[in-house]
Design a protein around this motif. Structure first.
Motif, PDB file in Angstrom:
ATOM      1  N   GLN A 346      45.432  20.428  16.455  1.00  0.00           N
ATOM      2  CA  GLN A 346      45.062  20.660  17.850  1.00  0.00           C
ATOM      3  C   GLN A 346      43.556  20.614  18.050  1.00  0.00           C
ATOM      4  O   GLN A 346      43.059  20.169  19.078  1.00  0.00           O
ATOM      5  CB  GLN A 346      45.617  22.010  18.314  1.00  0.00           C
ATOM      6  N   GLN A 347      42.816  21.070  17.036  1.00  0.00           N
ATOM      7  CA  GLN A 347      41.347  21.076  17.143  1.00  0.00           C
ATOM      8  C   GLN A 347      40.729  19.717  16.854  1.00  0.00           C
ATOM      9  O   GLN A 347      39.598  19.455  17.226  1.00  0.00           O
ATOM     10  CB  GLN A 347      40.760  22.099  16.168  1.00  0.00           C
ATOM     11  N   HIS A 348      41.480  18.848  16.159  1.00  0.00           N
ATOM     12  CA  HIS A 348      40.890  17.578  15.706  1.00  0.00           C
ATOM     13  C   HIS A 348      41.717  16.379  16.147  1.00  0.00           C
ATOM     14  O   HIS A 348      41.896  15.415  15.391  1.00  0.00           O
ATOM     15  CB  HIS A 348      40.725  17.584  14.185  1.00  0.00           C
ATOM     16  N   GLY A 349      42.249  16.447  17.357  1.00  0.00           N
ATOM     17  CA  GLY A 349      42.895  15.294  17.948  1.00  0.00           C
ATOM     18  C   GLY A 349      44.090  14.771  17.184  1.00  0.00           C
ATOM     19  O   GLY A 349      44.293  13.553  17.108  1.00  0.00           O
ATOM     20  N   GLY A 350      44.874  15.663  16.594  1.00  0.00           N
ATOM     21  CA  GLY A 350      46.077  15.250  15.880  1.00  0.00           C
ATOM     22  C   GLY A 350      45.870  14.951  14.409  1.00  0.00           C
ATOM     23  O   GLY A 350      46.816  14.589  13.704  1.00  0.00           O
ATOM     24  N   LEU A 351      44.635  15.107  13.900  1.00  0.00           N
ATOM     25  CA  LEU A 351      44.339  14.813  12.491  1.00  0.00           C
ATOM     26  C   LEU A 351      44.996  15.846  11.587  1.00  0.00           C
ATOM     27  O   LEU A 351      44.911  17.051  11.826  1.00  0.00           O
ATOM     28  CB  LEU A 351      42.829  14.812  12.276  1.00  0.00           C
ATOM     29  N   HIS A 352      45.630  15.378  10.524  1.00  0.00           N
ATOM     30  CA  HIS A 352      46.230  16.291   9.551  1.00  0.00           C
ATOM     31  C   HIS A 352      45.179  16.717   8.532  1.00  0.00           C
ATOM     32  O   HIS A 352      44.295  15.914   8.170  1.00  0.00           O
ATOM     33  CB  HIS A 352      47.404  15.615   8.830  1.00  0.00           C
ATOM     34  N   PRO A 353      45.205  17.964   8.029  1.00  0.00           N
ATOM     35  CA  PRO A 353      44.191  18.423   7.071  1.00  0.00           C
ATOM     36  C   PRO A 353      44.071  17.545   5.824  1.00  0.00           C
ATOM     37  O   PRO A 353      43.004  17.443   5.235  1.00  0.00           O
ATOM     38  CB  PRO A 353      44.665  19.837   6.704  1.00  0.00           C
ATOM     39  N   SER A 354      45.155  16.893   5.407  1.00  0.00           N
ATOM     40  CA  SER A 354      45.095  16.063   4.203  1.00  0.00           C
ATOM     41  C   SER A 354      44.191  14.858   4.368  1.00  0.00           C
ATOM     42  O   SER A 354      43.776  14.243   3.386  1.00  0.00           O
ATOM     43  CB  SER A 354      46.507  15.601   3.820  1.00  0.00           C
ATOM     44  N   SER A 355      43.867  14.499   5.622  1.00  0.00           N
ATOM     45  CA  SER A 355      42.978  13.363   5.881  1.00  0.00           C
ATOM     46  C   SER A 355      41.602  13.806   6.369  1.00  0.00           C
ATOM     47  O   SER A 355      40.794  12.963   6.760  1.00  0.00           O
ATOM     48  CB  SER A 355      43.619  12.434   6.932  1.00  0.00           C
ATOM     49  N   ALA A 356      41.339  15.108   6.345  1.00  0.00           N
ATOM     50  CA  ALA A 356      40.107  15.639   6.922  1.00  0.00           C
ATOM     51  C   ALA A 356      38.948  15.554   5.939  1.00  0.00           C
ATOM     52  O   ALA A 356      39.132  15.504   4.720  1.00  0.00           O
ATOM     53  CB  ALA A 356      40.310  17.086   7.356  1.00  0.00           C
ATOM     54  N   THR A 357      37.743  15.556   6.481  1.00  0.00           N
ATOM     55  CA  THR A 357      36.543  15.632   5.659  1.00  0.00           C
ATOM     56  C   THR A 357      36.220  17.090   5.354  1.00  0.00           C
ATOM     57  O   THR A 357      36.752  18.006   5.987  1.00  0.00           O
ATOM     58  CB  THR A 357      35.343  15.003   6.393  1.00  0.00           C
ATOM     59  N   VAL A 358      35.336  17.294   4.396  1.00  0.00           N
ATOM     60  CA  VAL A 358      34.921  18.646   4.042  1.00  0.00           C
ATOM     61  C   VAL A 358      34.261  19.326   5.234  1.00  0.00           C
ATOM     62  O   VAL A 358      34.493  20.513   5.504  1.00  0.00           O
ATOM     63  CB  VAL A 358      33.956  18.619   2.832  1.00  0.00           C
TER      64      VAL A 358
END
Length: 373
Positions: A346-358
């Protein structure tokens, strides 16, 4: 044989303060006493029961020694309003920074809690995590390098920013194994709130050694003499025993910090990664999902695919360590892995944590700890 708890406790010479209380001109109807309010200062204020020690402080950092009586009615002492906002200090190897949730009635502490256990009564924490009566209290202990007195000075902060920034620095310095030369400073923070902007001072700790040098090995001995420039500390070659440090960790968040440290220092190999994952799992962390089928990308109105713009490159190893810290911080709040993933998306436009940057995970951790979710 000496008594250990007395042997390890240094004398407290006084307190270093970044504020004061001032009279509002109003009187309480309940107590018939003046109503006071806190006021920030731009330079450090020192208080101590010793006039002689404060005279040395005033000589070094400016100001005049004058009598002072605490607002809570404690014993009379002395104070100095200095001209300094940055002090040369020695940071002790243990207990440089401590934190508690505390509730006071006057000068008496009624509760002292770590978020799980209230230690004065040895019972579970009774505060509502969403609306605590207790205040976060962060204590910093340092020695003033140039003041001719043997003992430590205490700085107490009840602010959020000090609570989240000082402990990680102290944990890293604790691995040094000896006193580290550094600087105690103060920075002004500006926060926009519903009732208007708020300005306040935040204490800071800086060291005279690079983070890379600290991670590369342990510090031995004390400050070394050099021909010119500031005092430095000697570094030994080698690398920390991460597995042993992880075995002593009490929370999955501590293991996550070790993971990040090892990765940044280039020490994270497959065997160490497995050991840290196993230790984090034993402490209750659930690793984030590694594989997830991503939906087919779709262009926006201008025909640009979101994947064409890359602001940061994910670092899987560092991100894994950060996820351990997020899971540990979510535990006391009762959030499940699925709830965390949903909140992150919800905070990152639908991005899943497994694809997130540090950086994205760090921002999410700050928001989680700050109660913004």
């Amino acid at each position: 044989m000496p008594i250990i708890d007395l042997q390890r406790r240094m004398r407290q010479l006084g307190e270093i303060r970044i504020g004061r209380v001032v009279d509002t001109g109003r009187v309480s109807k309940k107590t018939n006493k003046p109503i006071l309010r806190p006021e920030k200062l731009n330079h450090f204020r020192f208080t101590s029961p010793s006039r002689e020690i404060l005279t040395e402080v005033a000589t070094l950092y400016g100001g005049e020694v004058q009598p002072w009586t605490p607002a809570n009615g404690g014993p009379s002492e002395f104070e100095v309003y200095s001209k300094a906002n940055r002090l040369p200090v020695l940071i002790p190897p243990r207990d440089a920074v401590s934190q508690w949730y505390e509730l006071y009635a006057g000068s008496k502490c009624q509760r002292r809690c770590d978020g799980v256990t209230e230690h004065k009564s040895d019972r579970p924490c009774i505060c509502n995590p969403e609306d605590r009566q207790c205040s976060i209290t962060t204590r910093v202990n340092v020695m003033l390098r140039d003041v001719p007195a043997l003992g430590q000075w205490l700085l107490v902060s009840k602010g959020y920013y000090a609570a989240v920034t000082l402990p990680p620095a102290a944990e890293l310095l604790a691995q040094a194994g000896g006193y580290v030369a550094g600087w105690l400073g103060m920075e002004e923070k500006l926060v926009q709130r519903d009732e208007g902007p708020a300005r306040f001072m935040v204490p800071t700790l800086d060291v005279e050694i690079t983070p890379a040098a600290l991670m590369a090995g342990q510090i031995t001995g004390g400050p070394q003499a050099v021909a010119s420039g500031p005092e430095r500390v000697a570094i030994t070659s080698g690398r920390p025993d991460y597995a042993a440090l992880a075995a002593e960790a009490k929370t999955a968040e501590e293991v996550g910090k070790l993971w990040t440290q090892a990765n940044q220092a280039g020490h994270l190999d497959d065997d160490l990664a497995k050991a840290l994952k196993a230790r984090a799992a034993a402490l209750g962390a659930v690793p984030k999902e590694q594989e997830r089928k991503e939906p087919e990308p779709t262009p926006d109105d201008e025909g640009v695919f979101e994947g064409e713009v890359v602001e940061d490159t994910p670092d899987p190893a560092a991100a894994e360590g950060m996820w351990f810290q997020i899971m540990a911080a979510a535990g006391p709040r009762g959030m499940t892995t699925a709830q965390l993933e949903t909140a992150f998306a919800q905070q990152h436009g639908g991005l899943h944590p497994s694809s997130a940057t540090v950086a994205q995970l760090e921002s999410f951790l700050v928001a989680l700890k700050g109660g913004e979710l």
